[in-house]
Design a protein around this motif. Structure first.
Motif, mmCIF file in Angstrom:
data_model
loop_
_atom_site.group_PDB
_atom_site.id
_atom_site.type_symbol
_atom_site.label_atom_id
_atom_site.label_comp_id
_atom_site.label_asym_id
_atom_site.label_seq_id
_atom_site.Cartn_x
_atom_site.Cartn_y
_atom_site.Cartn_z
ATOM 1 N N ALA A 61 45.067 38.450 29.034
ATOM 2 C CA ALA A 61 44.496 37.344 28.258
ATOM 3 C C ALA A 61 44.092 36.175 29.149
ATOM 4 C CB ALA A 61 45.511 36.860 27.224
ATOM 5 N N GLY A 62 44.466 36.215 30.425
ATOM 6 C CA GLY A 62 44.115 35.141 31.346
ATOM 7 C C GLY A 62 42.695 35.206 31.850
ATOM 8 N N ASN A 63 41.931 36.244 31.480
ATOM 9 C CA ASN A 63 40.518 36.324 31.873
ATOM 10 C C ASN A 63 39.698 36.889 30.732
ATOM 11 O OD1 ASN A 63 39.753 39.377 32.474
ATOM 12 N ND2 ASN A 63 41.833 39.081 33.256
ATOM 13 N N PRO A 64 38.433 36.526 30.633
ATOM 14 C CA PRO A 64 37.612 36.941 29.485
ATOM 15 C C PRO A 64 37.327 38.435 29.417
ATOM 16 C CG PRO A 64 36.272 35.773 31.108
ATOM 17 C CD PRO A 64 37.700 35.603 31.527
ATOM 18 N N ALA A 65 37.501 39.148 30.520
ATOM 19 C CA ALA A 65 37.285 40.600 30.502
ATOM 20 C C ALA A 65 38.527 41.354 30.044
ATOM 21 C CB ALA A 65 36.874 41.087 31.891
ATOM 22 N N GLY A 66 39.680 40.712 30.088
ATOM 23 C CA GLY A 66 40.915 41.359 29.663
ATOM 24 C C GLY A 66 41.473 42.348 30.667
ATOM 25 N N VAL A 67 41.018 42.298 31.917
ATOM 26 C CA VAL A 67 41.484 43.253 32.924
ATOM 27 C C VAL A 67 42.813 42.793 33.523
ATOM 28 C CG1 VAL A 67 39.147 43.961 33.528
ATOM 29 C CG2 VAL A 67 40.244 42.116 34.828
ATOM 30 N N LYS A 68 43.487 43.736 34.184
ATOM 31 C CA LYS A 68 44.704 43.415 34.922
ATOM 32 C C LYS A 68 44.380 43.439 36.412
ATOM 33 C CE LYS A 68 49.365 45.030 36.031
ATOM 34 N NZ LYS A 68 50.366 46.112 35.881
ATOM 35 N N PHE A 69 44.719 42.368 37.116
ATOM 36 C CA PHE A 69 44.482 42.305 38.559
ATOM 37 C C PHE A 69 45.734 42.757 39.311
ATOM 38 C CE2 PHE A 69 41.525 38.945 36.989
ATOM 39 C CZ PHE A 69 40.344 39.519 37.435
ATOM 40 N N GLU A 70 45.512 43.587 40.303
ATOM 41 C CA GLU A 70 46.614 44.073 41.146
ATOM 42 C C GLU A 70 46.180 43.944 42.600
ATOM 43 O OE1 GLU A 70 47.744 48.502 42.039
ATOM 44 O OE2 GLU A 70 48.774 47.915 40.181
ATOM 45 N N ILE A 71 46.973 43.252 43.419
ATOM 46 C CA ILE A 71 46.569 43.037 44.808
ATOM 47 C C ILE A 71 47.689 43.403 45.778
ATOM 48 C CG2 ILE A 71 47.218 40.581 44.762
ATOM 49 C CD1 ILE A 71 44.633 40.215 46.627
ATOM 50 N N THR A 72 47.307 44.083 46.839
ATOM 51 C CA THR A 72 48.228 44.420 47.921
ATOM 52 C C THR A 72 47.617 43.907 49.231
ATOM 53 O OG1 THR A 72 47.189 46.599 48.135
ATOM 54 C CG2 THR A 72 49.170 46.455 46.771
#
Length: 411
Positions: A61-72
């Motif tokens: 819900a933190g972005n308008p696309a509704g995606v989940k960000f994952e970073i390594t």
């Protein structure tokens, strides 16, 4: 017939609706390729915490696309060659969004490699998000469609810095001390050009380049600066190369001004301590006392990691990625890159724009000075009791510089 048409129309609307949110809930894998070891390792280690912190804030819900960000993260040891190996590993792991910033030599190597990869591998394109590498060539003669810069480049920062210095009548003799790679060369080049245009009375009384992240004792350089009679030093140094420079200046009695790009970065506040009040300046796109939501995030970050957050471009990367993915209705880098061109978003300090012609973010810049923290400007980096106090804001149109980029876009 009418019933059939209604059913077809309804089906089309349902398909369009499902396509609009095709990426909702999808995980976007990002890999940051930067130094996590060596003298400059503490900077990269702090920055990856920022990416992980804001991945949580901007997912779902933190972005308008509704995606989940994952970073390594992958440690490149600040080496272009190591970075290319890391890039291959990241792509093999399925990452299509590469993040980097520390070291323009690394950035130039990655930009070139990603451009070639995308040309050779249609359907497997990768997008490069640059948070800190500021060599102007990256958005000029060596610009790439796949590279997007979220920091302000060296020429933009120097345009604002020199405008501020123009009004400082006590500045008469300047010494240039920089790291011996593309960024350091560019700082010296644009300093001489912009001050010659705005303050031709200022004398350049010395210039030195030193190896990147190898010098442990800057006392010999301070001796040369003192001998030159310089009242001001301009340096693009960052990380240990700035903190050790400031430490040497304090220990060897140099009391002139320093105009910097990276005073707020890991290690330098502690090296400054209570020294340097009123004479250490920073030009940057944010500072430690931005107010509003940024203050809340910074306090939360410090409580969680016992560290200071200063790479505000991290936030803008997530803001623009989410907005571009929503606009593109896709997480495919080809579609996201097209959507991000020319995009404007409201960020923590107003509206910023990803200029279409060269993929250089247009944004405000701030001149701040090292002073004692107080009720108005309370944030104290590295628990020094000091802070960076904002002196002047330069809006987008002032800090913006022209581009020679001839963008080659995918057919």
């Amino acid at each position: 017939m009418k019933l059939t048409m209604k059913i077809v129309a309804a089906a089309a609307m349902m398909m369009a609706a499902s396509l609009s949110f095709a990426q909702k809930g999808e995980t976007v894998k990002m890999v940051r390729i930067d130094a996590l070891s060596g003298l400059l390792g503490p900077v990269g280690a702090s920055q990856i915490k920022g990416y992980q912190f804001f991945a949580e804030k901007f997912s779902g819900a933190g972005n308008p696309a509704g995606v989940k960000f994952e970073i390594t993260a992958i440690d490149n040891k600040l080496s272009p060659a190591e970075s290319l190996n890391a890039l291959k590993a990241a792509i093999d792991q399925g990452a299509r969004y590469i993040v980097q910033g520390n070291g323009s030599s690394v950035a130039l190597a990655l930009s070139d490699a990603i451009t070639k990869h995308n040309e050779r591998n249609p359907g497997k394109e990768v997008m490069y998000l640059n948070d800190s590498a500021v060599d102007p060539d990256l958005t000029n003669s060596k610009c790439s469609y796949w590279h997007f810069r979220f920091d302000a480049d060296t020429s933009m920062k120097m345009e604002a810095m020199s405008s501020f210095m123009t009004d400082q009548k006590d500045i008469k003799k300047v010494y240039l001390l920089n790291q011996n790679y593309s960024h350091g060369h560019q700082v010296a080049k644009y300093a001489k050009e912009s001050l010659a245009r705005k303050r031709p009375d200022i004398q350049f009384v010395g210039e030195d380049l030193h190896p990147l992240a190898q010098t442990r004792d800057f006392a010999p350089y301070i001796a040369k600066i003192k001998a030159s009679g310089a009242d001001t030093v301009i340096t693009g140094n960052w990380g240990s190369d700035l903190s050790l420079l400031i430490k040497a200046a304090n220990e060897n009695g140099y009391n002139g001004k320093f105009f910097t790009y990276y005073t707020g970065v890991t290690g330098t506040p502690a090296a400054l301590g209570n020294n340097g009040a009123g004479r250490i300046y920073q030009i940057a796109y944010n500072h430690y006392n931005m107010g509003g939501q940024m203050d809340k995030w910074m306090k939360e970050f410090k409580a969680k990691y016992n560290d200071d957050f200063y790479t505000g471009s991290t936030i803008r990367i997530y803001e623009m990625l989410g907005a571009a993915m929503a606009k593109a209705k896709s997480t495919d880098p080809v579609k996201v890159a097209a959507a991000m061109e020319g995009m404007k978003v409201k960020s923590f300090n107003g509206e910023v724009e990803m200029r279409k012609t060269d993929h250089q973010l247009q944004q405000p810049l701030y001149m701040s000075v090292w002073q004692k923290a107080d009720a108005k400007y309370p944030y104290s980096p590295e628990n020094t009791g000091m802070t960076l106090v904002p002196l002047k804001e330069y809006p987008n149109y002032i800090s913006s510089t022209p581009t020679s980029c001839q963008m080659k876009r995918p057919s």
